[in-house]
Design a protein around this motif. Structure first.
Motif, mmCIF file in Angstrom:
data_model
loop_
_atom_site.group_PDB
_atom_site.id
_atom_site.type_symbol
_atom_site.label_atom_id
_atom_site.label_comp_id
_atom_site.label_asym_id
_atom_site.label_seq_id
_atom_site.Cartn_x
_atom_site.Cartn_y
_atom_site.Cartn_z
ATOM 1 N N LEU A 6 0.851 -1.184 0.000
ATOM 2 C CA LEU A 6 0.000 0.000 0.000
ATOM 3 C C LEU A 6 0.889 1.237 0.000
ATOM 4 O O LEU A 6 1.735 1.399 0.879
ATOM 5 C CB LEU A 6 -0.876 0.035 1.259
ATOM 6 C CG LEU A 6 -2.201 -0.719 1.272
ATOM 7 C CD1 LEU A 6 -2.899 -0.471 2.597
ATOM 8 C CD2 LEU A 6 -3.099 -0.314 0.120
ATOM 9 N N TYR A 9 -3.281 5.330 1.942
ATOM 10 C CA TYR A 9 -4.371 4.815 2.761
ATOM 11 C C TYR A 9 -5.692 5.389 2.263
ATOM 12 O O TYR A 9 -5.742 6.459 1.666
ATOM 13 C CB TYR A 9 -4.174 5.188 4.227
ATOM 14 C CG TYR A 9 -3.181 4.305 4.956
ATOM 15 C CD1 TYR A 9 -3.336 2.926 4.967
ATOM 16 C CD2 TYR A 9 -2.094 4.861 5.648
ATOM 17 C CE1 TYR A 9 -2.434 2.116 5.643
ATOM 18 C CE2 TYR A 9 -1.192 4.047 6.329
ATOM 19 C CZ TYR A 9 -1.376 2.678 6.317
ATOM 20 O OH TYR A 9 -0.477 1.870 6.992
ATOM 21 N N ARG A 47 -6.341 -0.349 6.251
ATOM 22 C CA ARG A 47 -6.291 0.138 4.868
ATOM 23 C C ARG A 47 -7.187 1.373 4.690
ATOM 24 O O ARG A 47 -6.803 2.360 4.054
ATOM 25 C CB ARG A 47 -6.728 -0.986 3.917
ATOM 26 C CG ARG A 47 -6.388 -0.760 2.429
ATOM 27 C CD ARG A 47 -7.413 0.071 1.672
ATOM 28 N NE ARG A 47 -8.725 -0.501 1.676
ATOM 29 C CZ ARG A 47 -9.210 -1.306 0.716
ATOM 30 N NH1 ARG A 47 -8.464 -1.596 -0.319
ATOM 31 N NH2 ARG A 47 -10.442 -1.774 0.796
#
Length: 328
Positions: A6, A9, A47
């Motif tokens: 990732l 976010y 996330r």
């Protein structure tokens, strides 16, 4: 090594395939070749919310807390594990701990245990976080033989393990859910299913306890459902919650003399306090699995590492039954 990273976010943040350097083993740890990892609600919260959660790692981040895999290297001072051992655990994906959405991860040896021999890697990866959570909640509530236990959300991750462990402890178990498939799954696990959309709390408490209430209520749904758990509880009962992130009037709990237990199983990982307890629970859980007392419930959809975004969407959809697993 291959990873899914990732770089941002947010609810629409994408996982990006990235080649990164394989971790080096260090004292007290083992290097694991990851075979499977599962998606938990807390993973989706990290996330989506990022640094609004104090446990979220810095970006770029490799998430994934649960894993099953094979020991590749053993660090100095580690006893009980050797290269080639099949292990499982919940050991990363938050704070400064690299997660399991990668070919390899470094795991504190105190947080892992030998994988149940009767399970595949995919099945074993479904158990650590939910198994430890269910174990801690039931033992803190003192569940014992003959007690009446209500598990809110028995077809979910924590719920389906809590149902089985409560039965193993000798309790009589009921569980809420809705929809034909989830109610059938709850019954197959050995609990009496309650359709929360078809019955009020008052109705099912009257039908199943004569109005007295349940000795223990394990609430895996959380939020505003906590009021339903208080309503379903007997006088002086134990209420366990895994999702207590809300402002709530505790008057109903006061007038029933309820004891509330909030289970946040990530604390040993976050604060490096009592990590060995998690390894011990996983070792005991593996024995129960191999004895046939506990079986993981996996969602029917399968995902590979490149499909982790779809796996997160599946869990968030509310349509998954049991655990969503990603095979690495």
């Amino acid at each position: 090594m291959k990873t899914m990273i990732l770089n941002d976010y947010g609810p629409d943040a994408a996982f990006t395939p990235t080649e990164t350097e394989r971790p080096s083993v260090k004292p007290g740890h083992v290097l694991v070749r990851v075979k499977a990892t599962s998606v938990n609600t807390v993973d989706t919260m990290i996330r989506d919310m990022g640094k609004d959660l104090p446990l979220s790692p810095d970006l770029p981040a490799i998430l994934g807390m649960d894993f099953a895999g094979i020991v590749e290297e053993v660090g100095e001072g580690v006893a009980g594990f050797a290269v080639g051992d099949e292990v499982y655990g919940c050991a990363g994906g938050l704070a400064d701990l690299q997660g399991a959405l990668a070919e390899y991860m470094l795991a504190d040896a105190r947080l892992i245990a030998p994988k149940p021999t009767s399970l595949s890697m995919r099945d074993a990866a479904a158990l650590p976080l939910v198994g430890i959570t269910a174990w801690e909640g039931l033992h803190r509530a003192g569940v014992d033989r003959g007690q009446k236990v209500l598990v809110q959300g028995g077809a979910g991750g924590v719920g389906h393990v809590a149902v089985q462990l409560a039965r193993h402890l000798g309790a009589k178990v009921w569980s809420t859910g809705t929809g034909e498939a989830k109610l059938a799954a709850i019954e197959a696990l050995g609990a009496t299913p309650i359709d929360y959309q078809a019955e009020t709390v008052e109705a099912y408490v009257a039908a199943h306890t004569g109005g007295a209430g349940f000795d223990v209520v394990f609430d895996t749904v959380g939020g505003e459902n906590m009021t339903n758990s208080f309503a379903a509880a007997a006088l002086n009962a134990q209420v366990v919650s895994t999702v207590a992130l809300l402002a709530l009037d505790l008057s109903p709990a006061h007038f029933k003399g309820l004891s509330l237990h909030v289970v946040f199983m990530l604390l040993p990982m976050l604060h490096d306090v009592g990590r060995e307890a998690h390894g011990a629970i996983l070792a005991e859980l593996a024995k129960l699995v191999d004895a046939g007392a506990v079986k993981p419930l996996l969602d029917e959809q399968r995902f590979g590492l490149a499909e982790v975004g779809d796996a997160y969407a599946r869990l968030k959809s509310g349509q998954a039954m049991g655990k969503v697993v990603v095979e690495v």
